[in-house]
Design a protein around this motif. Structure first.
Motif, mmCIF file in Angstrom:
data_model
loop_
_atom_site.group_PDB
_atom_site.id
_atom_site.type_symbol
_atom_site.label_atom_id
_atom_site.label_comp_id
_atom_site.label_asym_id
_atom_site.label_seq_id
_atom_site.Cartn_x
_atom_site.Cartn_y
_atom_site.Cartn_z
ATOM 1 N N GLY A 153 123.661 50.813 22.146
ATOM 2 C CA GLY A 153 124.353 52.001 21.264
ATOM 3 C C GLY A 153 123.179 52.872 20.731
ATOM 4 N N ALA A 154 122.149 52.581 20.968
ATOM 5 C CA ALA A 154 120.938 53.646 20.644
ATOM 6 C C ALA A 154 120.636 54.662 21.941
ATOM 7 C CB ALA A 154 119.799 52.706 20.152
ATOM 8 N N ALA A 155 120.303 55.731 21.607
ATOM 9 C CA ALA A 155 119.885 56.462 22.659
ATOM 10 C C ALA A 155 118.589 57.409 22.273
ATOM 11 C CB ALA A 155 120.908 57.658 23.071
ATOM 12 N N ALA A 156 117.823 57.681 23.389
ATOM 13 C CA ALA A 156 116.716 58.574 23.260
ATOM 14 C C ALA A 156 117.294 59.973 23.550
ATOM 15 C CB ALA A 156 115.596 58.298 24.180
ATOM 16 N N CYS A 157 116.911 60.860 22.942
ATOM 17 C CA CYS A 157 117.732 62.167 23.011
ATOM 18 C C CYS A 157 116.753 63.465 23.038
ATOM 19 C CB CYS A 157 118.775 62.475 21.891
ATOM 20 S SG CYS A 157 120.170 61.373 21.794
ATOM 21 N N SER A 158 116.993 64.396 23.485
ATOM 22 C CA SER A 158 116.122 65.544 23.478
ATOM 23 C C SER A 158 116.089 66.276 22.158
ATOM 24 C CB SER A 158 116.670 66.634 24.708
ATOM 25 O OG SER A 158 118.100 66.714 24.603
ATOM 26 N N TYR A 159 115.083 67.121 22.073
ATOM 27 C CA TYR A 159 114.816 67.656 20.646
ATOM 28 C C TYR A 159 115.944 68.479 20.190
ATOM 29 C CZ TYR A 159 110.296 65.223 20.694
ATOM 30 O OH TYR A 159 109.239 64.565 20.406
ATOM 31 N N ASP A 160 116.727 68.882 21.205
ATOM 32 C CA ASP A 160 118.026 69.695 20.538
ATOM 33 C C ASP A 160 119.244 68.775 19.817
ATOM 34 O OD1 ASP A 160 118.626 68.846 22.899
ATOM 35 O OD2 ASP A 160 119.844 70.569 23.505
ATOM 36 N N LEU A 161 118.986 67.467 19.842
ATOM 37 C CA LEU A 161 119.736 66.659 19.287
ATOM 38 C C LEU A 161 118.852 65.729 18.344
ATOM 39 C CD1 LEU A 161 121.537 65.427 22.460
ATOM 40 C CD2 LEU A 161 122.745 66.886 20.835
ATOM 41 N N PRO A 162 119.143 66.194 16.978
ATOM 42 C CA PRO A 162 118.175 65.350 15.970
ATOM 43 C C PRO A 162 118.484 64.003 15.784
ATOM 44 C CG PRO A 162 119.659 66.895 14.914
ATOM 45 C CD PRO A 162 119.984 66.980 16.627
ATOM 46 N N PHE A 163 117.612 63.176 15.342
ATOM 47 C CA PHE A 163 117.660 61.750 14.890
ATOM 48 C C PHE A 163 119.152 61.703 14.002
ATOM 49 C CE2 PHE A 163 114.453 60.188 17.028
ATOM 50 C CZ PHE A 163 113.122 60.552 16.376
ATOM 51 N N GLY A 164 119.905 60.582 14.420
ATOM 52 C CA GLY A 164 120.868 60.537 13.644
ATOM 53 C C GLY A 164 122.372 60.998 14.367
ATOM 54 N N THR A 165 122.104 61.903 15.384
ATOM 55 C CA THR A 165 123.133 62.527 15.909
ATOM 56 C C THR A 165 124.248 61.560 16.736
ATOM 57 O OG1 THR A 165 122.066 64.620 16.308
ATOM 58 C CG2 THR A 165 123.895 64.274 17.877
ATOM 59 N N ARG A 166 125.293 61.471 16.285
ATOM 60 C CA ARG A 166 126.306 60.403 17.120
ATOM 61 C C ARG A 166 127.050 61.206 18.381
ATOM 62 N NH1 ARG A 166 127.659 55.566 14.527
ATOM 63 N NH2 ARG A 166 129.864 56.147 14.573
ATOM 64 N N PHE A 167 127.356 60.534 19.377
ATOM 65 C CA PHE A 167 128.057 61.070 20.363
ATOM 66 C C PHE A 167 128.544 60.275 21.339
ATOM 67 C CE2 PHE A 167 123.634 60.372 21.854
ATOM 68 C CZ PHE A 167 123.917 59.674 23.249
ATOM 69 N N ILE A 168 129.669 60.883 22.075
ATOM 70 C CA ILE A 168 130.210 60.106 22.971
ATOM 71 C C ILE A 168 129.825 60.985 24.367
ATOM 72 C CG2 ILE A 168 132.577 59.670 24.055
ATOM 73 C CD1 ILE A 168 133.465 59.513 21.072
ATOM 74 N N VAL A 169 129.624 60.292 25.390
ATOM 75 C CA VAL A 169 129.457 60.657 26.635
ATOM 76 C C VAL A 169 131.105 60.785 27.269
ATOM 77 C CG1 VAL A 169 128.421 60.278 29.209
ATOM 78 C CG2 VAL A 169 127.286 59.542 27.060
ATOM 79 N N ASN A 170 131.355 61.759 27.474
ATOM 80 C CA ASN A 170 132.900 62.152 27.868
ATOM 81 C C ASN A 170 133.295 61.169 29.189
ATOM 82 O OD1 ASN A 170 132.606 63.838 25.484
ATOM 83 N ND2 ASN A 170 133.399 65.729 26.570
ATOM 84 N N ALA A 171 132.473 61.165 30.186
ATOM 85 C CA ALA A 171 132.798 60.527 31.221
ATOM 86 C C ALA A 171 132.669 58.922 31.042
ATOM 87 C CB ALA A 171 131.758 60.796 32.547
ATOM 88 N N ASP A 172 132.293 58.504 30.068
ATOM 89 C CA ASP A 172 132.296 56.890 29.787
ATOM 90 C C ASP A 172 133.842 56.483 29.653
ATOM 91 O OD1 ASP A 172 132.213 54.508 28.734
ATOM 92 O OD2 ASP A 172 130.455 54.844 27.351
ATOM 93 N N TRP B 165 120.152 53.358 25.693
ATOM 94 C CA TRP B 165 119.537 52.019 25.925
ATOM 95 C C TRP B 165 120.657 50.966 26.389
ATOM 96 C CZ3 TRP B 165 119.318 47.056 23.909
ATOM 97 C CH2 TRP B 165 118.068 46.353 24.262
ATOM 98 N N PHE B 166 119.979 50.125 27.242
ATOM 99 C CA PHE B 166 120.815 49.069 27.609
ATOM 100 C C PHE B 166 119.826 47.727 27.736
ATOM 101 C CE2 PHE B 166 123.745 51.962 29.321
ATOM 102 C CZ PHE B 166 125.122 51.373 29.313
ATOM 103 N N TYR B 167 120.269 46.630 27.368
ATOM 104 C CA TYR B 167 119.253 45.452 27.193
ATOM 105 C C TYR B 167 118.760 45.030 28.627
ATOM 106 C CZ TYR B 167 117.616 40.824 27.095
ATOM 107 O OH TYR B 167 116.709 39.540 26.953
ATOM 108 N N ASP B 168 119.749 45.097 29.519
ATOM 109 C CA ASP B 168 119.607 44.877 30.994
ATOM 110 C C ASP B 168 119.808 46.092 31.972
ATOM 111 O OD1 ASP B 168 119.676 43.595 33.851
ATOM 112 O OD2 ASP B 168 120.334 41.726 32.909
ATOM 113 N N ALA B 169 118.787 46.472 32.748
ATOM 114 C CA ALA B 169 119.019 47.643 33.696
ATOM 115 C C ALA B 169 120.328 47.286 34.689
ATOM 116 C CB ALA B 169 117.679 47.628 34.649
#
Length: 145
Positions: free
Chosen positions: A80-99, A121-125
């Motif tokens: 549920g965590a994600a590394a994001c580019s700097y234009d998305l600040p910490f705490g930004t919650r989002f949905i990947v529309n294609a998911d 992030w995923f536990y297993d690749a």
């Protein structure tokens, strides 16, 4: 995926933990700022409901990639965590529309990422590759509250 047998309880636990984690991070930032410690600049939170078209979407993982420790916010990585580019600040919650599962992810990590890039992030690749094969490498993302 191991969490599908009890998906609702797992999602509730992830959401509760994420909200507490983001709140704790914001408190730490406020304490640093109150003490005169300069923090890195972050973009303002995008408005809820805004769609960011054509974001780059990738994943990173513990098993298979070795990313098993702490994120840039200091919290331990979790699904549920994600590394994001700097234009998305910490705490930004989002949905990947294609998911197709419309999971909510939260920006709690950073990477050397170009603008509007989310690295989930995923536990297993193997789980990450399966997800990536469905969503692709480009998708609109929608900001949620």
């Amino acid at each position: 995926l191991p969490y599908l047998n009890d998906a609702l309880a797992t999602q509730d636990a992830i959401d509760t933990w994420t909200e507490a984690s983001v709140a704790a991070h914001r408190q730490r930032l406020a304490a640093l700022e109150a003490n005169g410690v300069v923090t890195a600049w972050e973009a303002p939170l995008p408005p809820t409901g805004s769609i960011m078209p054509g974001a780059t979407v990738t994943f990173y993982s513990c098993i298979g990639n070795g990313f098993c420790g702490a994120m840039a916010t200091g919290e331990q990585v979790f699904e549920g965590a994600a590394a994001c580019s700097y234009d998305l600040p910490f705490g930004t919650r989002f949905i990947v529309n294609a998911d197709p599962n419309q999971r909510v992810f939260t920006c709690l990590d950073r990477g050397a990422l170009a603008a509007t890039w989310v690295d989930v992030w995923f536990y297993d690749a193997a789980d990450g590759w399966a997800w990536q094969s469905i969503v692709g490498t480009r998708s609109d993302i929608t900001i949620v509250d």
